[in-house]
Scaffold this active site. Structure first.
Site, mmCIF file in Angstrom:
data_model
loop_
_atom_site.group_PDB
_atom_site.id
_atom_site.type_symbol
_atom_site.label_atom_id
_atom_site.label_comp_id
_atom_site.label_asym_id
_atom_site.label_seq_id
_atom_site.Cartn_x
_atom_site.Cartn_y
_atom_site.Cartn_z
ATOM 1 N N HIS A 215 133.195 82.105 61.099
ATOM 2 C CA HIS A 215 134.784 81.871 60.931
ATOM 3 C C HIS A 215 134.897 80.686 60.129
ATOM 4 O O HIS A 215 136.175 80.245 59.755
ATOM 5 C CB HIS A 215 135.449 81.746 62.094
ATOM 6 C CG HIS A 215 135.162 80.615 62.896
ATOM 7 N ND1 HIS A 215 133.948 79.866 63.249
ATOM 8 C CD2 HIS A 215 135.881 79.344 62.772
ATOM 9 C CE1 HIS A 215 133.858 78.881 64.012
ATOM 10 N NE2 HIS A 215 135.089 78.630 63.707
HETATM 11 C C1 UD1 Z 1 140.093 76.475 64.472
HETATM 12 C C2 UD1 Z 1 139.554 74.903 64.109
HETATM 13 C C3 UD1 Z 1 138.211 75.076 64.163
HETATM 14 C C4 UD1 Z 1 137.513 75.960 65.402
HETATM 15 C C5 UD1 Z 1 138.417 77.396 65.439
HETATM 16 C C6 UD1 Z 1 137.848 78.395 66.460
HETATM 17 C C7 UD1 Z 1 140.893 73.290 62.884
HETATM 18 C C8 UD1 Z 1 140.778 72.565 61.748
HETATM 19 N N1 UD1 Z 1 140.131 74.369 62.917
HETATM 20 O O1 UD1 Z 1 140.027 77.165 63.144
HETATM 21 O O2 UD1 Z 1 137.645 73.952 64.075
HETATM 22 O O3 UD1 Z 1 136.174 76.247 65.181
HETATM 23 O O4 UD1 Z 1 139.668 77.142 65.355
HETATM 24 O O5 UD1 Z 1 138.409 79.375 66.247
HETATM 25 O O6 UD1 Z 1 141.432 73.171 63.774
HETATM 26 N N2 UD1 Z 1 145.189 83.213 63.978
HETATM 27 C C9 UD1 Z 1 145.355 84.186 64.755
HETATM 28 N N3 UD1 Z 1 145.516 84.422 66.018
HETATM 29 C C10 UD1 Z 1 145.534 82.721 66.530
HETATM 30 C C11 UD1 Z 1 145.222 81.863 65.821
HETATM 31 C C12 UD1 Z 1 144.998 82.014 64.594
HETATM 32 O O7 UD1 Z 1 145.510 85.404 64.090
HETATM 33 O O8 UD1 Z 1 145.763 82.882 68.066
HETATM 34 C C13 UD1 Z 1 144.781 83.257 62.544
HETATM 35 C C14 UD1 Z 1 146.048 82.863 61.521
HETATM 36 O O9 UD1 Z 1 146.092 83.669 60.748
HETATM 37 C C15 UD1 Z 1 145.556 81.382 61.102
HETATM 38 C C16 UD1 Z 1 143.965 81.633 61.052
HETATM 39 O O10 UD1 Z 1 143.710 82.495 62.276
HETATM 40 O O11 UD1 Z 1 145.999 81.280 59.882
HETATM 41 C C17 UD1 Z 1 143.271 80.368 61.329
HETATM 42 O O12 UD1 Z 1 143.689 79.835 62.453
HETATM 43 P P1 UD1 Z 1 143.606 77.948 62.479
HETATM 44 O O13 UD1 Z 1 143.760 77.498 64.091
HETATM 45 O O14 UD1 Z 1 144.370 77.341 61.487
HETATM 46 O O15 UD1 Z 1 142.102 77.983 62.142
HETATM 47 P P2 UD1 Z 1 140.777 78.480 62.835
HETATM 48 O O16 UD1 Z 1 140.098 78.916 61.588
HETATM 49 O O17 UD1 Z 1 141.016 79.121 63.763
#
Ligand code: UD1
Length: 376
Positions: A215
């Site tokens: 991821h």
């Molecule tokens: C975040 C953390 C990362 C951690 C990871 C675990 C930061 C900078 N990054 O990254 O350190 O390892 O979480 O998962 O804080 N999304 C969904 N549903 C959700 C949450 C996210 O669909 O409940 C999708 C959204 O499209 C979003 C993307 O995942 O844009 C990324 O989510 P985000 O929280 O921005 O970063 P992660 O890649 O999850």
């Protein structure tokens, strides 16, 4: 009767949940000298990214959910800060406790620090020395504004000392994520149950199975890198079947890059993100774990399962020196050789790092009771 000093705990994203569970349990012991309040920023919000963990780990429902959701780093961080400030103003905690290195960690630490509220950072001092990683920026900055820094391994102490953090602010307490792992080992859900109709494909052969998680933006956001990694994993699946729980970020990049077909083979079982007990059960039974996660590098070391890390570096070096972790980067040849190595020789067995004994949260809360309850 005087009120107990309030520790305001913050969680935001999936890897925070297993870290906060044992801390909340200790803070809310009936004889605890402290009161606890839980804020969820809402950085992760989907049922499979949040509710499964709260339910399975017995984390109390958050007292406040800021509901920030997704966005660019600036938007998400700023929105958390804006929504967190009034919560501090209303509840006047003695300190806030943040865990890990996600955007919620730095955002809330910064708000509290500017208000003169003490910041407690759990899992401080880890460094990949790779500033292209958003978490590295979060770690360095959070540590600079923290008053109490709780570390999981001795290398963290050295990193913090180099950055000028006074020694008496640093407390080597062990790993709260491993507290959670040890508490839940006997509750882990067997792989056969999680895999359901796919169980035979994965569990039927003599070679066992491997788990894949992917991821990190550096691995999934660039279609060329993602395509190369998935092509390599497809080749790996010829020698060992793979179970691949796909993170939402990765799922959207796979589809955008046109890579769904690469995963379409009976040797790869693709699933939605799994709950904690499901993944723990799978990891316990796996022959190999291939990952780019930070937490999984530690969990596999605790379980004694060989881990192949598809990153150029790790902020958790003890998993390599003492544990079962091998860093291979995104070099497909190295990935495939590392897998072949484990299949031939069994791979690293490692040993359990110092203080990864299931009592880290107990140590943290004992320190907080000493420091904060004495001000009553
Ligand atoms: C975040 C953390 C990362 C951690 C990871 C675990 C930061 C900078 N990054 O990254 O350190 O390892 O979480 O998962 O804080 N999304 C969904 N549903 C959700 C949450 C996210 O669909 O409940 C999708 C959204 O499209 C979003 C993307 O995942 O844009 C990324 O989510 P985000 O929280 O921005 O970063 P992660 O890649 O999850």
């Amino acid at each position: 009767m005087k009120k107990k000093p309030l520790i305001m705990c913050v969680v935001g994203a999936r890897p925070n949940f297993m870290k906060i569970a044992p801390i909340m349990a200790q803070l809310r012991r009936p004889d605890s000298g402290l009161a606890a309040f839980l804020v969820h920023t809402g950085q992760h919000y989907d049922a499979e990214m949040k509710h499964q963990f709260f339910d399975q780990l017995g984390i109390p429902e958050p007292d406040v959910d800021l509901g920030v959701g997704s966005g660019s780093h600036a938007q998400q961080t700023a929105e958390i800060m804006r929504r967190f400030e009034p919560v501090l103003d209303e509840h006047h905690p003695a300190a806030i406790l943040v865990v890990g290195d996600v955007n919620s960690t730095i955002a809330c630490a910064l708000v509290a620090s500017k208000k003169g509220i003490k910041v407690l950072h759990v899992e401080a001092g880890l460094r990949s020395y790779d500033r292209a990683m958003p978490e590295e920026v979060n770690r360095v900055l959070t540590d600079q504004i923290s008053d109490y820094l709780f570390t999981t391994e001795r290398s963290a102490q050295e990193n913090l000392a180099r950055e000028g953090i006074p020694a008496d602010a640093i407390h080597f307490v062990g790993n709260v994520m491993i507290d959670t792992l040890r508490t839940n080992l006997t509750r882990a859900i067997p792989a056969a149950k999680t895999l359901g109709k796919d169980a035979d494909r994965v569990l039927g052969g003599a070679v066992g199975f491997a788990i894949v998680t992917l991821h990190r933006p550096s691995n999934v956001d660039n279609p060329e890198v993602l395509g190369t990694l998935l092509t390599s994993l497809r080749r790996v699946s010829d020698s060992i079947p793979l179970v691949f729980p796909v993170h939402p970020r990765t799922a959207s990049r796979i589809t955008a890059g046109g890579f769904d077909g690469l995963l379409n083979t009976p040797r790869i079982v693709r699933t939605a993100p799994l709950g904690y007990l499901e993944l723990l059960g799978l990891m316990q039974q796996a022959r190999i774990v291939l990952t780019d996660s930070g937490g999984i590098q530690e969990e596999t070391t605790a379980l004694g399962v060989p881990c192949i890390t598809m990153r150029e570096n790790t902020e958790r070096p003890i998993t390599v020196t003492d544990g079962t972790n091998t860093i291979v980067g995104i070099n497909t040849q190295k990935i495939e050789v590392a897998v072949a190595d484990v299949l031939q020789s069994g791979g690293k067995t490692g040993r359990i790092p110092e203080y990864w004994d299931g009592r880290a949260a107990e140590r943290i809360v004992a320190i907080l009771e000493r420091e904060f309850s004495s001000h009553l």
